[in-house]
Design an enzyme around this catalytic site. Structure first.
Site, PDB file in Angstrom:
ATOM      1  N   LYS A   1       7.907  23.252 -13.430  1.00 27.66           N
ATOM      2  CA  LYS A   1       7.090  22.057 -13.249  1.00 27.66           C
ATOM      3  C   LYS A   1       6.752  21.904 -11.758  1.00 27.66           C
ATOM      4  CE  LYS A   1       5.524  17.759 -14.373  1.00 27.66           C
ATOM      5  NZ  LYS A   1       5.565  16.566 -15.154  1.00 27.66           N
TER       6      LYS A   1
ATOM      7  N   ASN B   1       0.855  21.384 -21.079  1.00 27.22           N
ATOM      8  CA  ASN B   1       0.453  20.615 -22.232  1.00 27.22           C
ATOM      9  C   ASN B   1       0.675  21.364 -23.537  1.00 27.22           C
ATOM     10  OD1 ASN B   1      -0.268  18.026 -22.227  1.00 27.22           O
ATOM     11  ND2 ASN B   1      -2.470  18.397 -22.426  1.00 27.22           N
TER      12      ASN B   1
ATOM     13  N   LYS C   1       3.346  11.614 -10.873  1.00 30.00           N
ATOM     14  CA  LYS C   1       2.507  10.748 -11.699  1.00 30.00           C
ATOM     15  C   LYS C   1       3.283   9.477 -12.004  1.00 30.00           C
ATOM     16  CE  LYS C   1       0.541  13.736 -14.928  1.00 30.00           C
ATOM     17  NZ  LYS C   1      -0.213  13.785 -16.177  1.00 30.00           N
TER      18      LYS C   1
ATOM     19  N   GLU D   1      -3.881  18.252 -11.283  1.00 26.11           N
ATOM     20  CA  GLU D   1      -4.139  18.604 -12.669  1.00 26.11           C
ATOM     21  C   GLU D   1      -5.559  19.087 -12.923  1.00 26.11           C
ATOM     22  OE1 GLU D   1      -2.822  16.861 -16.973  1.00 26.11           O
ATOM     23  OE2 GLU D   1      -2.552  15.690 -15.171  1.00 26.11           O
TER      24      GLU D   1
ATOM     25  N   HIS E   1       0.740  14.918 -29.135  1.00 25.69           N
ATOM     26  CA  HIS E   1       0.297  13.578 -28.763  1.00 25.69           C
ATOM     27  C   HIS E   1      -0.400  12.895 -29.911  1.00 25.69           C
ATOM     28  CE1 HIS E   1       0.412  13.927 -24.132  1.00 25.69           C
ATOM     29  NE2 HIS E   1       1.378  13.141 -24.576  1.00 25.69           N
TER      30      HIS E   1
ATOM     31  N   HIS F   1       1.447  19.693 -26.720  1.00 27.48           N
ATOM     32  CA  HIS F   1       1.145  18.283 -26.499  1.00 27.48           C
ATOM     33  C   HIS F   1      -0.171  17.837 -27.102  1.00 27.48           C
ATOM     34  CE1 HIS F   1       4.618  18.350 -23.947  1.00 27.48           C
ATOM     35  NE2 HIS F   1       4.460  17.078 -23.599  1.00 27.48           N
TER      36      HIS F   1
ATOM     37  N   GLU G   1      10.882  19.627 -24.070  1.00 29.17           N
ATOM     38  CA  GLU G   1      10.128  19.984 -22.857  1.00 29.17           C
ATOM     39  C   GLU G   1      10.698  21.259 -22.232  1.00 29.17           C
ATOM     40  OE1 GLU G   1       7.463  18.376 -22.148  1.00 29.17           O
ATOM     41  OE2 GLU G   1       7.694  16.387 -23.064  1.00 29.17           O
TER      42      GLU G   1
ATOM     43  N   ARG H   1       0.817  -1.222   0.000  1.00 28.15           N
ATOM     44  CA  ARG H   1       0.000   0.000   0.000  1.00 28.15           C
ATOM     45  C   ARG H   1       0.848   1.268   0.000  1.00 28.15           C
ATOM     46  NH1 ARG H   1      -2.836  -3.307   3.327  1.00 28.15           N
ATOM     47  NH2 ARG H   1      -4.665  -4.159   2.301  1.00 28.15           N
TER      48      ARG H   1
ATOM     49  N   ARG I   1      -1.866  23.140 -14.465  1.00 28.00           N
ATOM     50  CA  ARG I   1      -0.983  22.106 -14.965  1.00 28.00           C
ATOM     51  C   ARG I   1      -1.231  21.843 -16.447  1.00 28.00           C
ATOM     52  NH1 ARG I   1       0.554  16.875 -11.289  1.00 28.00           N
ATOM     53  NH2 ARG I   1       2.141  16.001 -12.664  1.00 28.00           N
TER      54      ARG I   1
ATOM     55  N   HIS J   1       8.788  11.270 -28.297  1.00 27.15           N
ATOM     56  CA  HIS J   1       7.790  12.177 -27.721  1.00 27.15           C
ATOM     57  C   HIS J   1       8.146  13.643 -27.970  1.00 27.15           C
ATOM     58  CE1 HIS J   1       4.941  13.770 -24.840  1.00 27.15           C
ATOM     59  NE2 HIS J   1       5.935  14.408 -24.225  1.00 27.15           N
TER      60      HIS J   1
HETATM   61  N1  LIG Z   1       5.221  10.718 -15.116  1.00 34.88           N
HETATM   62  C1  LIG Z   1       5.203  11.772 -15.905  1.00 34.88           C
HETATM   63  O1  LIG Z   1       4.737  12.849 -15.526  1.00 34.88           O
HETATM   64  C2  LIG Z   1       5.759  11.638 -17.268  1.00 34.88           C
HETATM   65  C3  LIG Z   1       5.972  12.775 -18.032  1.00 34.88           C
HETATM   66  C4  LIG Z   1       6.547  12.637 -19.298  1.00 34.88           C
HETATM   67  C5  LIG Z   1       6.878  11.382 -19.747  1.00 34.88           C
HETATM   68  N2  LIG Z   1       6.629  10.288 -18.997  1.00 34.88           N
HETATM   69  C6  LIG Z   1       7.001   8.947 -19.427  1.00 34.88           C
HETATM   70  O2  LIG Z   1       8.404   8.895 -19.608  1.00 34.88           O
HETATM   71  C7  LIG Z   1       8.717   7.866 -20.537  1.00 34.88           C
HETATM   72  C8  LIG Z   1       9.802   8.339 -21.473  1.00 34.88           C
HETATM   73  O3  LIG Z   1      10.934   8.684 -20.728  1.00 34.88           O
HETATM   74  P1  LIG Z   1      12.357   8.909 -21.402  1.00 34.88           P
HETATM   75  O4  LIG Z   1      12.206   9.816 -22.552  1.00 34.88           O
HETATM   76  O5  LIG Z   1      13.262   9.274 -20.342  1.00 34.88           O
HETATM   77  O6  LIG Z   1      12.701   7.500 -22.045  1.00 34.88           O
HETATM   78  P2  LIG Z   1      13.401   6.172 -21.468  1.00 34.88           P
HETATM   79  O7  LIG Z   1      13.154   6.033 -20.044  1.00 34.88           O
HETATM   80  O8  LIG Z   1      12.937   5.079 -22.340  1.00 34.88           O
HETATM   81  O9  LIG Z   1      14.924   6.463 -21.731  1.00 34.88           O
HETATM   82  C9  LIG Z   1      15.405   6.609 -23.020  1.00 34.88           C
HETATM   83  C10 LIG Z   1      16.640   5.752 -23.296  1.00 34.88           C
HETATM   84  O10 LIG Z   1      17.784   6.362 -22.754  1.00 34.88           O
HETATM   85  C11 LIG Z   1      18.515   5.439 -21.968  1.00 34.88           C
HETATM   86  N3  LIG Z   1      19.161   6.218 -20.941  1.00 34.88           N
HETATM   87  C12 LIG Z   1      18.563   6.839 -19.917  1.00 34.88           C
HETATM   88  N4  LIG Z   1      19.463   7.574 -19.254  1.00 34.88           N
HETATM   89  C13 LIG Z   1      20.645   7.410 -19.851  1.00 34.88           C
HETATM   90  C14 LIG Z   1      21.949   7.919 -19.619  1.00 34.88           C
HETATM   91  N5  LIG Z   1      22.173   8.809 -18.657  1.00 34.88           N
HETATM   92  N6  LIG Z   1      22.943   7.524 -20.425  1.00 34.88           N
HETATM   93  C15 LIG Z   1      22.707   6.653 -21.439  1.00 34.88           C
HETATM   94  N7  LIG Z   1      21.498   6.161 -21.714  1.00 34.88           N
HETATM   95  C16 LIG Z   1      20.470   6.537 -20.913  1.00 34.88           C
HETATM   96  C17 LIG Z   1      17.484   4.463 -21.499  1.00 34.88           C
HETATM   97  O11 LIG Z   1      18.068   3.229 -21.182  1.00 34.88           O
HETATM   98  C18 LIG Z   1      16.594   4.358 -22.704  1.00 34.88           C
HETATM   99  O12 LIG Z   1      17.132   3.484 -23.639  1.00 34.88           O
HETATM  100  C19 LIG Z   1       7.447   7.500 -21.196  1.00 34.88           C
HETATM  101  O13 LIG Z   1       6.997   6.256 -20.756  1.00 34.88           O
HETATM  102  C20 LIG Z   1       6.467   8.579 -20.742  1.00 34.88           C
HETATM  103  O14 LIG Z   1       5.146   8.135 -20.674  1.00 34.88           O
HETATM  104  C21 LIG Z   1       6.086  10.399 -17.752  1.00 34.88           C
HETATM  105 ZN   LIG Z   2       5.885  15.808 -22.688  1.00 34.06          ZN
END
Ligand SMILES: NC(=O)c1ccc[n+]([C@@H]2O[C@H](COP(=O)([O-])OP(=O)(O)OC[C@H]3O[C@@H](n4cnc5c(N)ncnc54)[C@H](O)[C@@H]3O)[C@@H](O)[C@H]2O)c1
Ligand SMILES: [Zn+2]
Length: 1492
Positions: A262, A280, A158, A272, A287, A283, A200, A136, A276, A299
């Site tokens: 942020k 977007n 999130k 949100e 999106h 986006h 971003e 939990r 917030r 993205h």
């Molecule tokens: N929670 C939120 O508010 C929120 C907001 C935006 C995006 N997201 C989520 O984030 C995800 C995308 O995140 P991302 O863009 O970081 O992608 P990711 O986590 O897939 O990372 C991208 C790639 O970079 C590699 N990598 C990461 N750090 C590294 C480093 N320092 N050196 C070398 N390689 C490295 C990872 O292994 C991966 O292959 C999506 O699932 C999206 O939905 C969440």
């Molecule tokens: Zn984004």
């Protein structure tokens, strides 16, 4: 070296300073966690990439710190576990979450566990969600390692996982205890991932903080370098302030700024609700794009494009200035992010994927934040500001308009006031104007400045120099410059000029004017990016140094960066020398500053020829507008008086517009390699119906009445050229209908707000259209012929065609066919409804019931008609006429000039068809009942009616295909009739052969005569259907109207001649009851609906005739004496001599009137021996009239020839003479055999009575020199086979034409439906042989639409030469004998034309493999190949050649040489005497001639 104590920075979120930033902070992080968040077990969750890079280090650090703490405090050593998952979005799943949980449980983890999420967003979201639900909820810590995670996903709490159906649908809000942002880990991040995160960062600055945005704008290079090319001057670089580079400092600043925003937003709107939503920005559309192209684009890349689109929406709505859009665009690009889906970068990743406007709208629709016809999108109102503290409601129409790659420009209202709209000034004008106004005294409003990198840089620099202050007015349209009269100070930091060359040159002299400041060491530094540091500036520096200025090159000699030491007197002045041959910008630079020199400046351009004089003149002219007159002295010398600029209150730095001339010369240089702009303009203008001609040095445009122009259905191609786009959109503002402008984006570089201005200022209206992917511009090839074809297509009546009719009548398939035939987009009301309401029709009906559905249907119809009033085909559901409001819509649409087409098919056939189709549920009531209820409605709601008489649709696939093709052919003809301006499809008095005839059909039912129709109509030009004589067959139940409709449709099937629709009353000698006037009128109206070309209306009903707008007037009297006939003929002459008169048929009835029938020139009614009764007393046959005309001297004898050698075996004399005879023409076709094109030929073709000639080998090329005109087709083919004398105003012109290709083309066309492929554009064609005929064959294939055309010849070089000669028009691949025999797929043909002599030994050249069949050796007796194609033989002896034998054996459709010959001859006959012949009977004649 031991780890230094890192310098850390904190950002607070939700009331605590839990975001910690720095470089190399692992050590700090572990220590901080262990002392503040005690747990018995710590678990690192990470992915394999990071495992290899950082896990070791993390573990080592962890254990070291634990040991230390243990020693110091004696605390219990906690456990450290790690769980590593595969990288990538796929890991963010329920399954992986389960695996982690199982691992934790197996390891005996309890509530007393803390999770480290070390990785990108994937790890953060997943590990966060694990922490949120494990026991939990257990505490967790974010260690974001991607830029995106640092500024976005790790902050806010999130957490989520994906499911196969959606991203992030399952998750929880769960705040991390800490977020440790160690910027040093970015160094290992792949470049694309880093850039992805920058989207971003830019987004956040754009909505939030202008200053942050400026940092990003100016710091792109440094920020990229900090991550991608980090300095290595110290271990743990950046951990402490001492080792931190300026680039790292900047990186930290922007990341922190972003994280800060942020955090702020999350703090103030954790769940949100409003604020917030601002994050977007970019986006909503981003999106939607991502939904289509993921995972090919990341993205951030999608968001980058989304930001631009959303900013453009804001600009369109008037909230955001173009300056801001421009800055945003340039900033995004500076980091290597895309700004449009058409970019190379994007295309190279997404390939063929295409984001259609509709699909994007679809995505926006399912977005839970959106409802109805409005979408919620963040509206920027300036850089760093938004319109509202939340997303704004934007209507779908606006979004569609901005998203579309093309636009439809509708004419502006006629009474729209005159507008003066100035194009933005060019870069050079804008830069000059800025310098002038800044140095001037007073306030100057600069209008229409070009917003580019260069001007932006210039503004910033002038501002820093204190030369002027600036502000924007009118949403960025006007720049207000408060000039400082030449007073300046040394700027407190360097002037960074990027790669703005003009700015660098102008500012170099400007900086000389800067006086020393109180700090004697203060200097002005001009610098730029790496590119700029290589651009030369030495000549200017030399000239100024000679004049006493003090410059120092800081890096490379002769280039920026430059240090300028201020001197008290500024620019010394006096005589300054510059080489004349160098850049005019150096000259302008000195000119602009010269009035402010200490001594009056004389500028001498030395060394002869001055380059770019116009630019120097422009500078001088502009200086004059600011009150300084430069005196031009001899020998390229200029004297510039001392003084100061006085700012005019407004200044319009616009490029002068063009002149209103129709002959434009001096533009030969527009024929550039990438795009021949002259040809492009001619081509596109041609599509509107504007005629143009080309000469060496330019173009001549022939003026046209605007009302006569019509927009091209496929729109204007802009060849990626802004000039083309802008000129055509102005044209579109006045052309009736709506014109589609494709590639609207191409205006961006020179006039980014063009489309908005067009609407808001010029008064044009635009609407959106999705025209499919934008091809790369080199896809546009312009050939001289294609222009011609489309010019004739351009003259269509453009109203959208709405198709209605019973279900099963073929609305969708015929509608789609119509769309193809007319080259228009297709819309279906049902589908539109489903798309718009995001539901299916059965679902909707189930939920809301039928009445609600009908109501929606009417609404959708209305929407579609409003959106697409022109240029579309819109198909409706069968029941749409059941609703009164829909019926009203239809009749209004018809009144406004629209076309509603009722497709009719017999109920029997529909029932048949629907019963077979098991996919459609049956009606609850019988089709007949439905039809009975709706029939009158369909009639009332349509102004056109097409009857599909598919009675031969037997259910046999091949036969059905042929039948459908026939129906389609008839339908296509019908569509042209109803969409083209009247006259195009008519036999007009001017173009008809003289005399012309119509055959009166006097049957009660024409069906029995149809088999002979071609014989009956031989020699006639129009078929008259005597409707009053028609009677439905006794045993049938068919209503009379239906019978008539069927008769019209049957005539269409069996003849291509136009139809004259006649209803004659009893008193007029016919059988229609005199009392039934109403019935007659309604029949005549129906005739118009069916698209008959002519209505015959007796003069007594002249008013009705007029209201139906007749195309022909017929005057009939009764002759009492022979003389009446001459009066009648004279009257007719006098009436038809003027070209705009209506065609007139004038004749007398009765025996004494027969002569008038002979004398009448235009559409004389004729009978035929085979007809049951004559339609009128005294009627003659066409043949009788022709014979009589010759007898009385109206038609003189004429000789026709065949030129060539050897020609003794030719079948042409037989064909043509038989034809002349059956027509009753006194013509004779004979042979004239010569070695060469000699005097005897010239004498024959130039003789007064010459009728025409065929030309064959070896004269087909040589003859061209003797003729006056060559048709385009013959020119392209490069050979003439037909000579046509055309006499006009006593002067005869000899026209050379080629009908060989027509023979091949039409014969293939007849057989195309039997092929497997059916669509010629998808077929592969092959021509065997490389002689003259092969050229016609290749051209025929090209005209059929075949894209993939190959040629084979035994001697390959000859084939190459042929292929080469077509290369400007279309591409031909040359094949070798091996290619033909290979089994590698090269033999995969659908159309093969053999042009080699039938007697030649072809075995060494090809075998059955060209027909796709296996060789006998391999496949035994098997014949049928994998597909059916058409084989055309051009040799006609022997009758069945080896080529044909092989083709037949392989199961192909075959065309014999004689069939092509007869077809081709028919076209020759048509060109000579205006009528083609009866193919079947000529073919019989030819086949009777014995051949081996
Ligand atoms: N929670 C939120 O508010 C929120 C907001 C935006 C995006 N997201 C989520 O984030 C995800 C995308 O995140 P991302 O863009 O970081 O992608 P990711 O986590 O897939 O990372 C991208 C790639 O970079 C590699 N990598 C990461 N750090 C590294 C480093 N320092 N050196 C070398 N390689 C490295 C990872 O292994 C991966 O292959 C999506 O699932 C999206 O939905 C969440
Ligand atoms: Zn984004």
């Amino acid at each position: 070296m031991s780890h230094p104590n890192p310098h850390i920075h904190k950002v607070s979120i939700l009331g605590e300073e839990s975001i910690i930033l720095g470089f190399h902070i692992f050590d700090y992080l572990v220590r901080d966690t262990l002392s503040n968040f005690k747990a018995s077990t710590y678990v690192v969750i990470t992915d394999t990439h990071l495992q290899h890079l950082y896990l070791d280090r993390f573990e080592t650090t962890f254990h070291a710190v634990v040991d230390q703490l243990h020693k110091a405090e004696g605390s219990v050593k906690p456990r450290l576990l790690s769980y590593v998952i595969p990288p990538g979005e796929q890991s963010k799943s329920r399954a992986v979450k389960g695996e982690i949980e199982d691992f934790l449980l197996a390891q005996g983890c309890t509530r007393d566990t803390l999770v480290f999420a070390m990785g990108g967003g994937v790890i953060g979201d997943l590990a966060g969600f694990v922490a949120a639900t494990f026991m939990r909820g257990i505490p967790f810590i974010q260690i974001p390692t991607t830029l995106l995670a640092m500024v976005d996903s790790s902050i806010g709490g999130k957490t989520a996982v994906d499911t196969p159906l959606a991203k992030n649908p399952i998750g929880a809000f769960w705040q991390p205890k800490r977020i440790y942002i160690d910027l040093s880990v970015l160094e290992t991040l792949p470049e694309r991932e880093f850039v992805n995160g920058m989207a971003e960062v830019i987004k956040t600055a754009a909505i939030w903080d202008h200053d942050d945005f400026v940092l990003l704008e100016n710091g792109a290079e440094a920020i990229r370098d900090a991550v991608l090319k980090p300095a290595r001057t110290a271990e743990f670089q950046g951990a402490t302030l001492e080792t931190r580079t300026p680039a790292q400092q900047l990186l930290l600043k922007v990341v922190m700024a972003s994280a800060n925003v942020k955090a702020y937003v999350v703090t103030h709107d954790e769940r949100e609700t409003g604020l917030r939503g601002l994050l977007n920005f970019g986006h909503s559309i981003g999106h939607a794009i991502e939904g289509i192209v993921t995972p090919k684009l990341l993205h951030g890349e999608c968001v980058a494009v989304g930001m631009i689109k959303e900013a453009e929406i804001a600009r369109h709505c008037g909230y955001l200035s173009q300056v801001a859009v421009g800055r945003l665009t340039r900033c995004i690009q500076a980091y290597g992010l895309p700004v449009s889906m058409d970019e190379k970068f994007v295309k190279s990743h997404i390939g063929d994927l295409y984001c259609s406007v509709e699909e994007i709208m679809q995505f926006l629709r399912v977005d839970k934040k959106n409802m109805g016809s409005q979408k919620r999108i963040v509206m920027l109102s300036a850089i760093g500001k938004t319109l509202e503290p939340k997303p704004s409601n934007i209507s779908d129409d606006i979004i569609r308009k901005i998203l579309g790659a093309g636009t439809v420009v509708h004419p502006r209202p006629v009474n729209h006031p005159a507008v003066v709209l100035s194009p933005p000034g060019s870069k050079s004008i804008s830069n000059r104007a800025l310098v002038l106004a800044a140095l001037g005294t007073g306030t100057c409003r600069l209008r229409g400045l070009l917003h580019s990198d260069d001007t932006q840089v210039m503004l910033t620099a002038l501002n820093k120099l204190g030369a002027a202050t600036f502000e924007w007015e009118d949403n960025g349209d006007t720049l207000v410059v408060h000039g400082n009269g030449g007073k300046m100070q040394v700027p407190d930091s360097e002037l960074y000029l990027g790669n703005a060359g003009t700015a660098a040159r102008f500012l170099t002299t400007v900086s000389v004017l800067v006086p020393p400041s109180s700090d004697p060491s203060a200097k002005t530094i001009l610098t730029g990016n790496a590119r700029m540091k290589q651009r030369p500036i030495a000549p200017l520096i030399d000239a100024l140094t000679t004049n006493g200025s003090d410059f120092k090159y800081l890096e490379g000699k002769g280039c920026l960066p430059l240090e300028v030491t201020p001197i008290a007197h500024g620019l010394a002045g006096g005589e300054i020398q510059l080489a004349a041959s160098i850049s005019s910008q150096y000259v302008s630079s000195i000119l602009l500053c010269a009035p402010y020199a200490a001594k009056e400046v004389t500028l001498v351009l030395t060394g002869g020829q001055v380059i770019s004089q116009p630019y120097i003149d422009m500078t001088i002219a502009m200086m004059k507008s600011f009150g300084v007159s430069v005196e031009a002295l001899p020998n390229n010398t200029y004297r510039i008086p001392k003084g100061a600029y006085i700012n005019p209150s407004t200044y319009l730095p616009a490029t002068p517009g063009g002149q209103n001339v129709t002959k434009i010369s001096g533009i030969a240089n527009q024929r550039v390699k990438e795009c021949n702009r002259i040809a492009a303009m001619m081509h596109e203008l041609g599509k509107f119906g504007v005629t143009t001609s080309e000469f060496d040095d330019g173009i001549i445009v022939h003026g046209h009445d605007i009302a006569s122009l019509s927009p091209p259905a496929d729109g204007v191609k802009c060849y990626d050229d802004h000039r083309v786009a802008m000129s055509f959109s102005v044209l579109a503002c006045v052309v009736p209908g709506g014109s589609i402008i494709r590639e609207k984006k191409c205006v961006e570089k020179t006039w980014p707000t063009w489309w908005d201005d067009l609407e808001s200022k010029l008064g044009g209206r635009t609407s959106d259209i999705d025209i499919g992917p934008v091809p790369d511009h080199h896809d546009y090839e312009i050939s001289s012929t294609s222009g011609k074809t489309s010019a004739s297509q351009g003259s269509r009546r453009n109203a959208s065609i709405v198709v209605i009719g019973m279900r099963g009548a073929g609305k969708t398939s015929m509608g789609r066919f119509a769309a193809k035939a007319l080259n228009r987009p297709f819309e279906d009301v049902d589908q539109y409804l489903e798309r718009t309401l995001s539901t299916t029709i059965p679902e909707f009906i189930k939920l809301h019931g039928w009445p609600a559905f009908r109501e929606q249907e009417a609404k959708m119809l209305q929407e579609l008609l409003q959106k697409f009033p022109t240029g579309y085909i819109i198909s409706c559901g069968g029941g749409i006429v059941e609703t009164a409001s829909s019926r009203e819509l239809f009749s209004e649409y018809i009144k406004s000039g629209g076309i509603v087409l009722h497709l009719v098919r017999s109920i029997d056939e529909i029932e048949n068809y629907l019963n077979k189709d098991t996919t459609r549920p049956m009606y609850g009531e019988s089709m007949r009942d439905v039809w009975a209820r709706r029939e009158a409605w369909y009639r009332e709601c349509s102004n056109f009616e097409f009857v599909i008489s598919g009675q031969q649709l037997k259910g046999n696939e091949v036969e059905d295909a042929n039948e459908w093709r026939l129906v389609e052919g008839i339908f296509a003809r019908y569509l042209r009739l109803i969409t083209e301006p009247k006259g195009d499809s008519l036999v007009s008095a001017r173009t008809a052969p003289k005399p012309s005839f119509f055959l009166s059909l006097t049957f009660p039912d024409t069906s029995p005569a149809l088999a002979h129709l071609s014989q009956l109509t031989l020699g006639s030009d129009v078929i008259e259907l005597r409707v009053d004589l028609l009677k439905a067959p006794d045993n049938s139940e068919i209503a009379f109207r239906e019978h008539v409709a069927q008769q019209v449709s049957l005539l269409r099937r069996h003849s291509t001649l136009p139809v004259l629709f006649t209803v004659r009353s009893v008193s007029q000698g016919g059988q229609w009851p005199d009392s039934d006037v109403d019935g007659m009128v309604s029949l005549l109206k129906d005739g118009l609906k069916w698209g008959v070309e002519y209505l015959d209306e007796m003069e007594s009903r002249y008013q009705l005739a007029k209201s139906l707008s007749p195309d022909v007037v017929k005057l009939i009297g009764t002759a009492n004496s022979l003389k009446d006939n001459f009066d009648c003929s004279e009257f007719s002459e006098s009436k038809t001599s003027r070209s705009d008169d209506l065609p007139l048929i004038a004749m007398n009835m009765g025996p004494l009137g027969q002569l008038s029938r002979v004398l009448n020139n235009f559409l004389t009614p004729v009978t035929h021996e085979l007809l049951p009764v004559k339609a009128a007393p005294g009627q003659l046959s066409a043949r009788e009239i022709q014979v009589t005309r010759h007898a009385v001297g109206l038609t003189p004898k004429k000789p026709f020839y065949l030129f060539g050698k050897p020609i003794q075996q030719s079948l042409s004399p037989l064909m043509h003479n038989t034809n002349f005879q059956s027509l009753g023409l006194p013509f004779h076709y004979g042979l004239h055999e010569t070695e060469s094109v000699d005097a005897s030929i010239v004498e024959k073709i130039r003789s007064k009575d010459f009728g025409g000639a065929s030309v064959t080998i070896p004269h087909k090329i040589d003859i061209m020199a003797q003729l006056d005109e060559i048709t385009d087709e013959a020119k392209i083919i490069g050979a003439v086979n037909t000579i046509i004398p055309i006499t006009k105003d006593e002067k005869t012109t000899l026209v050379g034409d080629n009908t060989d290709w027509l023979g091949i083309y039409h014969q293939i066309e007849h057989h195309i439906a039997s092929t497997t492929m059916r669509d010629p554009t998808k077929m592969r064609g092959l021509v065997i042989g490389a002689g003259g005929t092969s050229r016609a064959a290749l051209y025929a294939l090209h005209r059929l639409g075949v894209q993939n055309i190959a040629i084979f010849n035994r001697t390959m070089v000859k084939a190459q030469a042929v292929a080469e000669s077509f290369k400007d028009v279309f591409e031909v691949t040359v094949l070798s004998a091996n290619d033909l025999k290979s089994s590698t797929g090269k033999t995969d043909f659908d159309l093969i034309v053999s042009t080699i002599p039938g007697t030649i030994d072809s075995e060494s050249m090809f075998d059955e493999r060209i027909f796709g069949a296996a060789t006998p050796a391999e496949g035994g007796a098997s014949h049928a190949g994998s597909k059916i194609g058409v084989a055309v033989e051009l040799a006609y002896t022997p009758r069945v050649t080896r080529f044909l034998k092989l083709a037949k054996h392989a199961g192909w459709a075959t065309v014999e040489g004689s069939q092509v010959l007869v077809e081709q001859g028919g076209w020759q006959a048509l060109k000579w005497v205006g009528r083609t012949w009866d193919l079947a009977s000529v073919q019989r004649q030819v086949d009777n001639v014995p051949r081996q």
